[in-house]
Design an enzyme around this catalytic site. Structure first.
Site, PDB file in Angstrom:
ATOM      1  N   ASN A  79       5.909 102.904 -19.907  1.00 40.91           N
ATOM      2  CA  ASN A  79       5.036 102.584 -18.779  1.00 40.91           C
ATOM      3  C   ASN A  79       3.604 103.021 -19.075  1.00 40.91           C
ATOM      4  OD1 ASN A  79       6.812 101.378 -16.931  1.00 40.91           O
ATOM      5  ND2 ASN A  79       7.652 103.369 -16.355  1.00 40.91           N
ATOM      6  N   CYS A 120      12.797  97.090 -18.072  1.00 43.58           N
ATOM      7  CA  CYS A 120      12.892  98.118 -17.037  1.00 43.58           C
ATOM      8  C   CYS A 120      14.277  97.995 -16.425  1.00 43.58           C
ATOM      9  CB  CYS A 120      11.795  97.872 -15.985  1.00 43.58           C
ATOM     10  SG  CYS A 120      11.719  99.086 -14.648  1.00 43.58           S
ATOM     11  N   HIS A 121      14.715  99.010 -15.708  1.00 47.63           N
ATOM     12  CA  HIS A 121      16.025  98.922 -15.052  1.00 47.63           C
ATOM     13  C   HIS A 121      15.926  98.822 -13.536  1.00 47.63           C
ATOM     14  CE1 HIS A 121      15.359 103.351 -15.974  1.00 47.63           C
ATOM     15  NE2 HIS A 121      15.190 103.261 -14.669  1.00 47.63           N
ATOM     16  N   HIS A 160       7.886  96.738 -11.162  1.00 45.42           N
ATOM     17  CA  HIS A 160       7.858  97.709 -10.073  1.00 45.42           C
ATOM     18  C   HIS A 160       7.363  97.115  -8.750  1.00 45.42           C
ATOM     19  CE1 HIS A 160       7.926 101.585 -12.752  1.00 45.42           C
ATOM     20  NE2 HIS A 160       8.932 100.764 -12.987  1.00 45.42           N
TER      21      HIS A 160
END
Length: 467
Positions: free
Chosen positions: A148, A169-170, A199
């Site tokens: 990130n 990303c998870h 996000h």
């Protein structure tokens, strides 16, 4: 068999999960695993972990360990990045403590906000150096990035490099699992479509197919969580956004609270309490993770010594951890050889590219005709088909206008930060901070300029020279 390079392999627990995922596939069990980190102690620990995982799953990889990045990347088919430039100390602490002097509080500070801006500025030069290495020593590599701030890093990479890449990303699959638990529907029955930016992506569909073949929209059940007063305390921000905008966002409440101007206000402690916003949360997590890594390291290096559970618990709690943190650390220490497939996409991508077995993952890619009402070239998070033909992003069309507008406020900051990093123009750092939703809601322009100056000075050689 492919060569898979782990850059930043000293992130031992995360590397362990990915190694377990990869080596559990028979088709990847004899891969070359090339581990690289600048911290020799952490690198050695991860090398021991890799050997134990290989034994546990019956794999026979070739395991290499390097402190030289180019050597680790030489001839690699895949490169996975998982590093943190500047580390917890000094850089992350600087990102929190200096803004705090101005009354600007943060929760995670790794994606947006003034902390995300500074993290991007010190990470982009290193990532582009790494991409130049890949262009020279492994030009056909597929680069999988877990570092990130995801959107800013991948935007810079796509502007400055030709390396094939995807940001991973998870949060998409992780939040889908959480929502399934909230509405008491088995995750295996759920189908969803999600899109946006990392996000700040939203579930455009969240549904399941019933035995009679009809499709059930599950959003009414998600809204019932609010109506029945069952919103988890740690998830109040995201359910509030569902109530206000009609869609559920992917990243956690503590993350999302600092991407907007609405939840963290220095003169509104009632908001912090109402929405249960954990200020300085990343600092707390880092302290706990450092304590946990020491436990993990001791366990790996001394496998025949019983774990002192009381001492471990005391260590984690003293670092600011919770009982759950202590429980998880103990579980990791005592079950390190038990390998379960994680929900990280990295291993599935490699397996699909190697075997041709098709899968859909969510990736962070350049917006070239994918989301119509977001800027061309920005980094978007969308479903991608992966098979022998590569990573193929799916066209989404236009997002609901309120979602696109909210996302745009974050893209503005990303665009100016990337511009600063690629041009070396200091003025764009000020502009990025000025347009950041949370920073702009708390500070005036003179404070923002002074804050940027203080942060640039404090980071010193961690940043390149700006003009």
């Amino acid at each position: 068999m492919p060569k898979i390079a782990f850059i930043g392999a000293g992130s031992t627990v995360f590397a362990k999960n990915l190694l377990g995922d990869i080596l559990s596939f028979p088709e990847l069990a004899e891969s070359t695993i090339s581990l690289m980190d600048i911290d020799e102690t952490r690198l050695r620990t991860t090398e021991l972990v890799a050997q134990r995982i290989a034994k546990a799953v019956g794999a026979h990889p070739k395991i290499e360990a390097h402190t030289d990045r180019r050597a680790a990347l030489e001839g690699a088919n895949y490169a996975i990045s998982m590093f943190q430039i500047g580390g917890y100390r000094p850089s992350t602490v600087i990102d929190f403590e200096i803004p705090k002097k101005y009354g600007l509080r943060q929760t995670i500070a790794d994606t947006l906000g003034i902390g995300g801006i500074m993290r991007a500025l010190r990470t982009i030069p290193v990532m582009l150096d790494m991409c130049r290495d890949m262009e020279e020593v492994c030009p056909e590599v597929t680069f999988l990035n877990y570092v990130n701030p995801m959107a800013m890093l991948m935007w810079a990479v796509n502007r400055a490099s030709k390396v094939k890449n995807v940001g991973l990303c998870h949060s998409v699959q992780g939040t889908a699992i959480q929502l399934a638990n909230d509405i008491d529907v088995p995750f295996e029955e759920i189908n969803y479509v999600c899109a946006g930016i990392n996000h700040m992506a939203f579930y455009l569909k969240f549904e399941r197919r019933l035995p009679d073949g009809t499709v059930q929209d599950l959003y009414p059940r998600i809204r019932q969580v609010i109506e029945m007063g069952k919103v988890p305390d740690w998830n109040r921000v995201r359910y509030e956004m569902l109530r206000r905008c009609g869609y559920f966002v992917t990243e956690s409440s503590e993350h999302f609270s600092e991407y907007t101007p609405w939840f963290i206000k220095r003169d509104r402690p009632d908001l912090i309490e109402k929405f249960n916003v954990p200020l300085d949360e990343y600092i707390r997590r880092c302290e706990v993770q450092i304590a946990g890594w020491e436990v993990t390291k001791d366990t790996i290096e001394n496998p025949d010594t019983p774990v002192d559970e009381a001492a471990v618990r005391q260590k984690i709690l003293a670092a600011g951890g919770t009982e759950m943190d202590a429980h998880w650390t103990l579980y990791q220490a005592t079950h390190f050889d038990e390998i379960e497939q994680s929900h990280e996409y990295g291993s599935y991508i490699i397996h699909s590219l190697e075997t041709g077995i098709p899968r859909v993952i969510y990736g962070n890619v350049a917006n070239h005709g994918l989301i119509d009402n977001l800027p061309a070239g920005c980094t978007v998070e969308v479903p991608c088909l992966v098979d022998k033909n590569g990573i193929q992003p799916v066209h989404i069309g236009s997002l609901p206008p309120q979602l696109a507008a909210m996302i745009q406020t974050n893209i503005n900051v990303q665009a100016l930060t990337v511009e600063a990093a690629l041009t070396g123009k200091r003025q764009h750092i000020y502009h990025a901070a000025m347009l950041d939703p949370h920073t702009g809601a708390e500070l005036d322009l003179e404070q923002i300029w002074n804050l940027v100056d203080d942060l640039v000075e404090a980071h010193g050689d961690m940043l390149p020279a700006y003009h």
